[in-house]
Design a protein around this motif. Structure first.
Motif, short mmCIF file in Angstrom:
data_model
loop_
_atom_site.label_atom_id
_atom_site.label_comp_id
_atom_site.label_asym_id
_atom_site.label_seq_id
_atom_site.Cartn_x
_atom_site.Cartn_y
_atom_site.Cartn_z
N ASP B 48 6.90 48.64 48.51
CA ASP B 48 5.69 48.14 48.71
C ASP B 48 5.03 47.39 47.52
OD1 ASP B 48 3.44 47.41 49.82
OD2 ASP B 48 2.13 49.02 49.49
N PHE B 49 5.21 46.01 47.61
CA PHE B 49 4.77 45.15 46.66
C PHE B 49 3.46 44.56 47.09
CE2 PHE B 49 9.38 43.81 45.13
CZ PHE B 49 9.68 44.95 44.59
N ASN B 50 2.84 44.90 48.06
CA ASN B 50 1.82 44.27 48.46
C ASN B 50 0.54 44.62 47.55
OD1 ASN B 50 2.14 43.04 51.18
ND2 ASN B 50 2.87 45.08 51.54
N GLY B 51 -0.40 43.46 47.35
CA GLY B 51 -1.72 43.88 46.45
C GLY B 51 -1.75 43.05 45.36
N VAL B 52 -2.63 43.21 44.31
CA VAL B 52 -3.07 42.25 43.22
C VAL B 52 -2.44 42.92 42.20
CG1 VAL B 52 -5.01 41.11 41.97
CG2 VAL B 52 -5.02 41.40 44.54
N TRP B 53 -1.72 41.92 41.42
CA TRP B 53 -1.19 42.49 40.16
C TRP B 53 -1.56 41.50 39.24
CZ3 TRP B 53 2.80 46.43 40.45
CH2 TRP B 53 3.16 46.87 41.87
N GLU B 54 -1.49 42.09 37.67
CA GLU B 54 -1.64 41.33 36.42
C GLU B 54 -0.54 41.77 35.46
OE1 GLU B 54 -5.50 39.30 34.82
OE2 GLU B 54 -5.34 41.18 33.75
N ARG B 55 -0.07 40.72 34.74
CA ARG B 55 0.85 41.11 33.68
C ARG B 55 0.07 42.17 32.80
NH1 ARG B 55 1.47 36.21 29.81
NH2 ARG B 55 0.40 37.62 28.39
N ALA B 56 0.87 43.16 32.30
CA ALA B 56 0.50 43.99 31.29
C ALA B 56 0.12 43.55 30.10
CB ALA B 56 1.71 45.08 31.19
N GLY B 57 -1.19 44.24 29.56
CA GLY B 57 -1.55 43.81 28.20
C GLY B 57 -2.37 42.26 28.28
N ALA B 72 -15.25 50.16 23.24
CA ALA B 72 -14.76 50.95 24.22
C ALA B 72 -14.13 49.95 25.17
CB ALA B 72 -15.60 51.72 24.83
N PRO B 73 -12.82 50.20 25.66
CA PRO B 73 -12.20 49.49 26.70
C PRO B 73 -12.72 49.61 28.08
CG PRO B 73 -10.74 51.37 26.20
CD PRO B 73 -12.16 51.34 25.16
N ARG B 74 -13.07 48.46 28.67
CA ARG B 74 -13.75 48.25 29.92
C ARG B 74 -12.78 48.89 31.06
NH1 ARG B 74 -18.39 47.92 30.83
NH2 ARG B 74 -18.08 46.77 32.76
N GLY B 75 -13.53 49.42 32.10
CA GLY B 75 -12.63 49.69 33.41
C GLY B 75 -11.67 48.62 33.84
N ASN B 76 -10.71 48.95 34.62
CA ASN B 76 -9.59 47.91 35.05
C ASN B 76 -8.98 47.35 34.09
OD1 ASN B 76 -11.15 48.54 37.45
ND2 ASN B 76 -12.05 46.83 37.51
N GLN B 77 -9.22 47.72 32.77
CA GLN B 77 -8.34 46.98 31.78
C GLN B 77 -7.01 47.73 31.58
OE1 GLN B 77 -10.88 45.17 28.69
NE2 GLN B 77 -9.98 46.57 27.55
N PRO B 78 -6.08 47.00 31.55
CA PRO B 78 -4.68 47.61 31.40
C PRO B 78 -4.48 48.05 29.96
CG PRO B 78 -4.38 45.25 31.33
CD PRO B 78 -5.78 45.65 31.87
N ALA B 80 -3.40 48.75 25.84
CA ALA B 80 -3.35 47.80 25.14
C ALA B 80 -1.85 48.09 24.73
CB ALA B 80 -4.21 48.15 23.95
N GLY B 81 -1.33 47.00 24.17
CA GLY B 81 0.26 47.21 23.63
C GLY B 81 1.05 46.29 24.81
N ASN B 82 2.20 46.12 24.63
CA ASN B 82 2.99 45.43 25.39
C ASN B 82 2.61 44.24 25.83
OD1 ASN B 82 5.15 44.59 27.13
ND2 ASN B 82 4.40 45.90 28.72
N ARG B 83 2.16 43.29 24.94
CA ARG B 83 1.50 42.14 25.08
C ARG B 83 2.24 41.05 26.07
NH1 ARG B 83 -3.28 40.93 24.13
NH2 ARG B 83 -4.55 42.37 22.62
N GLY B 84 3.59 41.24 26.06
CA GLY B 84 4.39 40.49 26.85
C GLY B 84 4.79 39.36 26.05
N ALA B 85 4.49 38.07 26.26
CA ALA B 85 5.21 36.81 25.84
C ALA B 85 5.45 37.17 24.40
CB ALA B 85 4.18 35.78 26.03
N ALA B 86 6.76 36.84 24.15
CA ALA B 86 7.15 36.97 22.85
C ALA B 86 7.03 35.73 22.08
CB ALA B 86 8.74 37.17 22.71
#
Lengths: 133, 299
Positions: B48-57, B72-78, B80-86
């Motif tokens: 099941d891929f249905n739903g809303v996704w965002e790139r990690a980090g 402090a980090p906000r709710g819904n916030q992935p 930190a780390g694994n910022r993706g784009a090299a």
């Protein structure tokens, strides 16, 4: 020693360039991201719009009048998921803005943080209810 | 008699017209068949891929350009780390491969002829920005690594990806159709997909010139992107993206990215032209329109 510091700086700046969320839409060519400035004034207008929000702040000048500064922020979509709303900042609010200035010296730049008179600190990365400090 | 003759002429004309259309308009091989209840039920057996996704980090955490991180980090916030784009060369190229989320880092390796093009472009004056500043979307695969969410929709015969950034959409046909032989070039190409167990394998061909493998390096019409989407836990998806382009890339170029599902998010409107004050001109010079709203435009 000196070289390793420079290397670390280079790596950090590359990582920052890659991680900058706003890089999705445009580069930072117009901003001097190596410097930071601060102005205090009154919110004239908030454009809660894509692709970026714009904050227009009237800043008193030494001629007894005021100059309007424009500050680019993230997108409303990004900010709404991180604690902001379109009424977080309102016309008439007093604010002190820290920003990356325009390279050409124009009045404005990239919004980094905003300090409200009640101590609230607004950040483009979220956390508009960060504790007083 | 005259009427009969005219009638016969009309028949002949109709046949000729029909024959002409049969030749010039290929059979509609891409017709989507009407889904049956069984087709809908079959979806439930897939991952099941249905739903809303965002790139990690995306966002959160101390970003030096934006100053000190909030306390402090906000709710819904992935996390930190694994910022993706090299930080790869060409990362700012329009929709360039360098913009793909890079778990493996590194840059694509080119055949000698194209490596020379890349090196020339790297030595040339760099444009300050690319056409995304003027609100054109990046092409593939860069559109898949924007710091905005994407909604996956699974329906019979198709996976649709609604991309918030620039308000874009990708259509991945999983109904068994073939890739087009001679596709029109597009920002996102033309995609088909198949399920290998719980992995969706999407193949995409037909990219336009906004898609660059690195700054100043064009692709050929043989360029192909294969994406492998799979869940690695309930709300985490990995995407392995492999680009091949025989004659241009010396080896397949693979990057991996991670998406996190946000059950409490919805896709927002993103009309880039609404209030875009950024621009880049033909020479690569970027700028910002700082005209105060409600005032006459400055010269």
């Amino acid at each position: 020693m000196k070289h390793s510091f420079l290397l670390a700086l280079l790596v950090a700046s590359l990582a920052a360039a890659a991680a900058l969320p706003a890089a999705a839409h445009h580069s930072f060519a117009a901003f001097d991201i190596t410097s930071q400035k601060t102005v205090s004034g009154t919110v004239r207008q908030v454009d809660w719009t894509n692709p970026h929000i714009w904050l227009w702040i009237d800043v008193p000048n030494d001629k007894g009048g005021s100059d309007t500064y424009g500050f680019e922020g993230m997108s409303p979509n990004f900010l709404a998921r991180r604690g902001w709303s379109r009424t977080t900042l309102k016309t008439g609010d007093k604010i002190t803005v820290s920003y990356r200035p325009m390279k050409d010296g124009s009045n404005g730049g990239m919004f980094m943080t905003g300090q409200m008179t009640n101590g609230k600190v607004l950040s483009m990365m979220g956390g508009n209810d960060a504790p007083e400090r | 008699m005259k009427n009969a003759k005219k009638f016969r002429f009309e028949i002949v004309a109709s046949v000729v017209i029909a024959a002409t259309f049969a030749v010039t308009v290929p059979a509609q091989q891409n017709m989507s068949k009407a889904p049956t209840p069984a087709d809908w039920a079959a979806l439930a057996k897939l991952a099941d891929f249905n739903g809303v996704w965002e790139r990690a980090g995306v966002g959160g955490g101390g970003n030096p350009a934006f100053g000190t991180a909030p306390a402090a980090p906000r709710g819904n916030q992935p996390p930190a780390g694994n910022r993706g784009a090299a930080p790869q060369r060409g990362a700012r190229a329009e929709g360039g491969a360098g913009a793909a989320a890079g778990g493996r880092g590194g840059a694509p390796s080119f055949t000698p002829q194209y490596e020379a093009l890349r090196a020339d472009a790297a030595r040339a004056p760099q444009p300050e920005d690319n056409s995304t500043a003027n609100c054109l979307p990046p092409g593939m695969p860069g559109i898949m690594t924007q710091p905005y969410p994407m909604e996956f929709l699974m329906t019979p015969g198709k996976v649709t990806i609604i991309i918030e950034a620039y308000t874009q959409v990708r259509h991945i046909y999983t109904d068994g159709r073939a890739l087009p032989q001679d596709p029109d070039p597009k920002f996102f190409g033309t995609s088909i997909g198949r399920w290998e167990g719980n992995t969706l394998v999407a193949e995409t061909v037909g990219f336009n010139d906004h898609v660059q493998l690195a700054r100043g390096v064009p692709h050929s019409d043989k360029m192909k992107i294969v994406e492998r989407f799979k869940l690695t836990d309930a709300d985490t998806m990995s995407i392995e993206t492999t680009i091949t382009d025989p004659g241009v890339l010396a080896a397949p170029y693979t990057t991996t990215g991670t998406l996190r599902r946000h059950r409490d998010w919805t896709i927002s409107e993103y009309i880039c032209e609404e209030n875009n004050r950024n621009y880049v001109d033909q020479t690569g010079k970027a700028g910002i329109n700082l005209t105060v709203p409600g005032t006459p435009k400055k010269d």
